[in-house]
Design a protein around this motif. Sequence first.
Motif, short mmCIF file in Angstrom:
data_model
loop_
_atom_site.label_atom_id
_atom_site.label_comp_id
_atom_site.label_asym_id
_atom_site.label_seq_id
_atom_site.Cartn_x
_atom_site.Cartn_y
_atom_site.Cartn_z
N LEU A 191 0.83 -1.20 0.00
CA LEU A 191 0.00 0.00 0.00
C LEU A 191 0.87 1.25 0.00
CD1 LEU A 191 -2.81 -1.05 2.47
CD2 LEU A 191 -3.21 -0.08 0.20
N PRO A 192 0.48 2.27 -0.77
CA PRO A 192 1.24 3.52 -0.76
C PRO A 192 0.96 4.31 0.52
CG PRO A 192 -0.70 3.77 -2.13
CD PRO A 192 -0.68 2.33 -1.68
N ASP A 193 1.58 5.46 0.62
CA ASP A 193 1.32 6.34 1.76
C ASP A 193 -0.03 7.03 1.60
OD1 ASP A 193 3.79 5.79 2.93
OD2 ASP A 193 4.79 7.38 1.76
N PRO A 194 -0.66 7.45 2.70
CA PRO A 194 -1.91 8.21 2.58
C PRO A 194 -1.75 9.40 1.64
CG PRO A 194 -1.55 7.58 4.85
CD PRO A 194 -0.30 7.20 4.10
N GLY A 195 -2.76 9.62 0.82
CA GLY A 195 -2.71 10.65 -0.19
C GLY A 195 -2.42 10.09 -1.57
N ALA A 196 -2.02 8.81 -1.63
CA ALA A 196 -1.69 8.19 -2.92
C ALA A 196 -2.77 7.20 -3.33
CB ALA A 196 -0.34 7.50 -2.84
N TYR A 197 -2.91 7.05 -4.64
CA TYR A 197 -3.92 6.18 -5.24
C TYR A 197 -3.26 5.41 -6.38
CZ TYR A 197 -8.05 5.13 -8.21
OH TYR A 197 -9.01 4.53 -8.98
N ARG A 198 -3.39 4.08 -6.37
CA ARG A 198 -2.79 3.24 -7.41
C ARG A 198 -3.85 2.32 -8.00
NH1 ARG A 198 0.50 6.45 -6.21
NH2 ARG A 198 2.61 6.16 -5.40
N ARG A 199 -3.71 2.00 -9.29
CA ARG A 199 -4.65 1.09 -9.94
C ARG A 199 -3.88 0.04 -10.74
NH1 ARG A 199 -7.68 4.21 -13.78
NH2 ARG A 199 -6.62 3.18 -15.51
N TYR A 200 -4.36 -1.20 -10.65
CA TYR A 200 -3.67 -2.31 -11.30
C TYR A 200 -4.66 -3.25 -11.98
CZ TYR A 200 0.11 -0.85 -8.17
OH TYR A 200 1.05 -0.12 -7.50
N ASN A 201 -4.26 -3.75 -13.15
CA ASN A 201 -5.00 -4.84 -13.79
C ASN A 201 -4.59 -6.16 -13.16
OD1 ASN A 201 -6.18 -3.07 -15.59
ND2 ASN A 201 -4.73 -3.49 -17.24
N ILE A 202 -5.57 -7.03 -12.94
CA ILE A 202 -5.30 -8.36 -12.40
C ILE A 202 -5.91 -9.39 -13.35
CG2 ILE A 202 -5.65 -9.93 -10.46
CD1 ILE A 202 -3.77 -7.57 -9.85
N GLY A 203 -5.06 -9.99 -14.16
CA GLY A 203 -5.49 -11.01 -15.11
C GLY A 203 -4.35 -11.97 -15.37
N SER A 204 -4.63 -13.00 -16.15
CA SER A 204 -3.60 -14.01 -16.43
C SER A 204 -2.64 -13.57 -17.52
CB SER A 204 -4.27 -15.32 -16.86
OG SER A 204 -4.88 -15.17 -18.13
N GLY A 205 -3.08 -12.64 -18.38
CA GLY A 205 -2.27 -12.24 -19.52
C GLY A 205 -2.39 -13.18 -20.70
N SER A 206 -3.26 -14.20 -20.57
CA SER A 206 -3.47 -15.16 -21.65
C SER A 206 -4.93 -15.14 -22.07
CB SER A 206 -3.10 -16.58 -21.21
OG SER A 206 -1.74 -16.66 -20.87
N GLY A 207 -5.17 -15.37 -23.35
CA GLY A 207 -6.53 -15.40 -23.85
C GLY A 207 -6.98 -16.81 -24.19
N THR A 208 -8.23 -17.12 -23.87
CA THR A 208 -8.81 -18.43 -24.16
C THR A 208 -10.19 -18.23 -24.76
OG1 THR A 208 -7.65 -19.37 -22.24
CG2 THR A 208 -9.43 -20.69 -23.20
#
Length: 312
Positions: free
Chosen positions: A227-244
């Motif tokens: 977690l970052p310090d208060p005042g910071a905001y982060r966004r992440y993609n969570i996937g496998s990176g593979s397509g089916t």
Amino acid sequence: MPDNVSVRVLVTGANGYLGSAVVEALRSDGHDVVGLVHLARTRVPHGVPVRAADLLDTEALTAAVQGVDAVCHLAGLTRVRESFADPLRYFEVNVGGTVALLRAMAAAKVRKLVFASTASIYGTPERQPMSEDLPDRPPHPYAVSKQAAESVIAAQSATGQLAAVVLRLFNIAGGADPDPTRIVPRILAVAAGDSPSLAINGDGTAIRDYVHIDDAATAFAAAIAHLPDPGAYRRYNIGSGSGTSVNELVAEAARLTGKSIAVEHHPAAPEPSRLVSDSSRAHRELHWEASTSDITKILRDGRAAQAVPPIS
């Protein structure tokens, strides 16, 4: 936050498919976990204390967040078709519930949040795989409600009162998935003889990114650890990176089970032909990897879960 620091984490939606897995992942990382439930324990792992509160009840939420260091916010409504039929309810719960939770956290001086969002906010981008710098084009009320909740969280972070990580999840699958509308449970139901055929819109070539429920859960533990310090905001993609593709899912399920899976083709729906994640930012900054998300394991674990009665 150093990786080895144990914190007390409240998990909203702890009774859910993902919530119960997140509780286990956090416990495995050595954290002290409390589950937030609406009425009573159902899927929350045994030995985990629970607190009851309605997501729209700020007073009850303020009591529920007392004494915790961080919150993983997973509670909410998630069905796309239902969001078209009742959009006001989706905004009430997904946005209003997030506002109520943030007010409760501010009152209790809890300043760390990890939020479960959805990659459907990106809509149908031409660029694949999909990274976090793509513009938002939410295609349905569910995605719009999650985008709005993200905006509320970002605004609260900007005040300096909150450190926030948003995880945009791709298609979670595997294990004891209770949602019969999702593709993997539907395929396995046909293989088990519980359904006569699998209805597919179009020719079955649509490609999606499937991430194992266990990998999705460990992403929340990784976010708590970074977690970052208060005042910071982060966004992440969570996937496998593979397509089916749907056809590939059906073929692999038939191979694993030794059962013929009847397919019933319906007219093609207006939907993207390919949606695959670029989760390299999560790999780099959260030290997270989708280590169990190959489609064979997802199907095998889903099939094994069919034989296990639900927790009551």
